[in-house]
Design a protein around this motif. Structure first.
Motif, PDB file in Angstrom:
ATOM      1  N   ALA A  70      10.148   0.219   4.105  1.00  0.00           N
ATOM      2  CA  ALA A  70      10.292   0.794   5.423  1.00  0.00           C
ATOM      3  C   ALA A  70       8.996   0.597   6.270  1.00  0.00           C
ATOM      4  O   ALA A  70       8.916   0.065   7.388  1.00  0.00           O
ATOM      5  CB  ALA A  70      10.783   2.335   5.343  1.00  0.00           C
ATOM      6  N   ALA A  71       7.855   0.614   5.406  1.00  0.00           N
ATOM      7  CA  ALA A  71       6.552   0.607   6.180  1.00  0.00           C
ATOM      8  C   ALA A  71       6.324  -0.956   6.208  1.00  0.00           C
ATOM      9  O   ALA A  71       5.752  -1.170   7.512  1.00  0.00           O
ATOM     10  CB  ALA A  71       5.419   1.002   5.048  1.00  0.00           C
TER      11      ALA A  71
ATOM     12  N   ALA B  65       5.593  -2.183  10.271  1.00  0.00           N
ATOM     13  CA  ALA B  65       4.481  -3.003  10.638  1.00  0.00           C
ATOM     14  C   ALA B  65       5.035  -4.155  11.359  1.00  0.00           C
ATOM     15  O   ALA B  65       4.354  -4.882  12.265  1.00  0.00           O
ATOM     16  CB  ALA B  65       3.594  -3.217   9.360  1.00  0.00           C
ATOM     17  N   SER B  66       6.057  -4.958  10.779  1.00  0.00           N
ATOM     18  CA  SER B  66       6.566  -6.079  11.136  1.00  0.00           C
ATOM     19  C   SER B  66       6.860  -6.051  12.521  1.00  0.00           C
ATOM     20  O   SER B  66       6.880  -6.781  13.421  1.00  0.00           O
ATOM     21  CB  SER B  66       7.501  -6.613  10.386  1.00  0.00           C
ATOM     22  N   GLY B  67       7.792  -4.922  12.812  1.00  0.00           N
ATOM     23  CA  GLY B  67       8.536  -4.529  14.101  1.00  0.00           C
ATOM     24  C   GLY B  67       7.521  -4.342  15.185  1.00  0.00           C
ATOM     25  O   GLY B  67       7.700  -4.705  16.232  1.00  0.00           O
TER      26      GLY B  67
ATOM     27  N   VAL C 262       0.788  -1.358  -0.047  1.00  0.00           N
ATOM     28  CA  VAL C 262       0.019  -0.061   0.021  1.00  0.00           C
ATOM     29  C   VAL C 262       1.033   1.241   0.033  1.00  0.00           C
ATOM     30  O   VAL C 262       0.683   2.095  -0.764  1.00  0.00           O
ATOM     31  CB  VAL C 262      -0.904  -0.075   1.290  1.00  0.00           C
ATOM     32  N   THR C 263       1.790   1.279   0.864  1.00  0.00           N
ATOM     33  CA  THR C 263       2.666   2.497   0.885  1.00  0.00           C
ATOM     34  C   THR C 263       3.721   2.865  -0.328  1.00  0.00           C
ATOM     35  O   THR C 263       3.692   3.750  -1.087  1.00  0.00           O
ATOM     36  CB  THR C 263       3.722   2.305   1.909  1.00  0.00           C
TER      37      THR C 263
ATOM     38  N   GLU D 143      12.555   4.923  -4.931  1.00  0.00           N
ATOM     39  CA  GLU D 143      12.144   5.748  -3.684  1.00  0.00           C
ATOM     40  C   GLU D 143      10.766   4.797  -3.064  1.00  0.00           C
ATOM     41  O   GLU D 143      10.518   4.538  -1.921  1.00  0.00           O
ATOM     42  CB  GLU D 143      11.938   7.296  -3.996  1.00  0.00           C
ATOM     43  N   ALA D 144       9.886   4.641  -3.924  1.00  0.00           N
ATOM     44  CA  ALA D 144       8.705   4.028  -3.469  1.00  0.00           C
ATOM     45  C   ALA D 144       8.873   2.659  -3.142  1.00  0.00           C
ATOM     46  O   ALA D 144       8.306   2.264  -2.272  1.00  0.00           O
ATOM     47  CB  ALA D 144       7.718   3.799  -4.646  1.00  0.00           C
TER      48      ALA D 144
END
Length: 189
Positions: free
Chosen positions: A145-146, A150-152, A48-49, A138-139
């Motif tokens: 990163a997202a 979320a996993s973290g 989604v990000t 970049e996307a």
């Protein structure tokens, strides 16, 4: 293995066991939920990000347009070739109106030099939109990163839940030992 019976070891925390406690089963469900959240939730957040970032970059490339501007002042000479400095510039917007402002331009340019700048639909100066390759990279980085974030979060929440279950189990064992311990004979205190 003649005549022997094989025991299935899958989902061992859910099989019947006289030593199994309610908290053991709850912990097994927590672990399963964490892994599902990491796999599904992390992937979903990343996709989604990445798509949202890609849409923003596509919109920037569609909306922003290059314009030719004239430097109104000299820019200082720099030791590094890629150095840029703020300078006053004048440009004509797409609607024909004249604008003056400050922009980052290459160093070592003289007043009257022509430079290419980027404007938004209202004629204001903006940064150049990313190229399709830069946008994809970049996307992808933002999506990764997202997904990691979320996993973290899922991993941290699962770790906290397991820690609390462990604390509860230790307290329960202490209470049960206080009941059973005296039956085992003398104490060594």
């Amino acid at each position: 293995m003649s005549g022997g019976r094989r025991t299935k070891k899958t989902l061992w925390r859910w099989r019947s066991n006289p030593l199994r406690r309610r908290d053991d089963v709850l912990e097994a469900w927590v672990v399963l939920a964490v892994w599902v959240l990491i796999a599904v939730g992390g992937t979903f957040a990343g996709v989604v990000t990445a798509r949202a970032a890609g849409d923003v970059f596509d919109r920037q490339r569609a909306e922003r347009e290059p314009v030719r501007a004239v430097l109104l002042m000299d820019t200082p000479q720099a030791a590094a070739n890629a150095y840029r400095s703020m300078a006053k510039v004048r440009w004509i917007a797409g609607d024909g109106s004249s604008h003056t402002g400050k922009a980052l331009v290459e160093s070592g340019k003289k007043a009257g030099s022509r430079v290419t700048l980027w404007t938004d639909p209202w004629g204001d100066l903006v940064t150049a939109p990313p190229s399709p390759t830069e946008a994809a990279v970049e996307a992808g980085l933002l999506g990764t990163a997202a997904a990691l974030a979320a996993s973290g979060l899922a991993f941290g929440a699962g770790g906290l839940a397991r820690w609390r279950l462990e604390r509860r189990r230790i307290a329960q064992w202490g209470r049960e030992w206080d009941l059973v311990g005296p039956q085992w004979g003398h104490r060594t205190r």
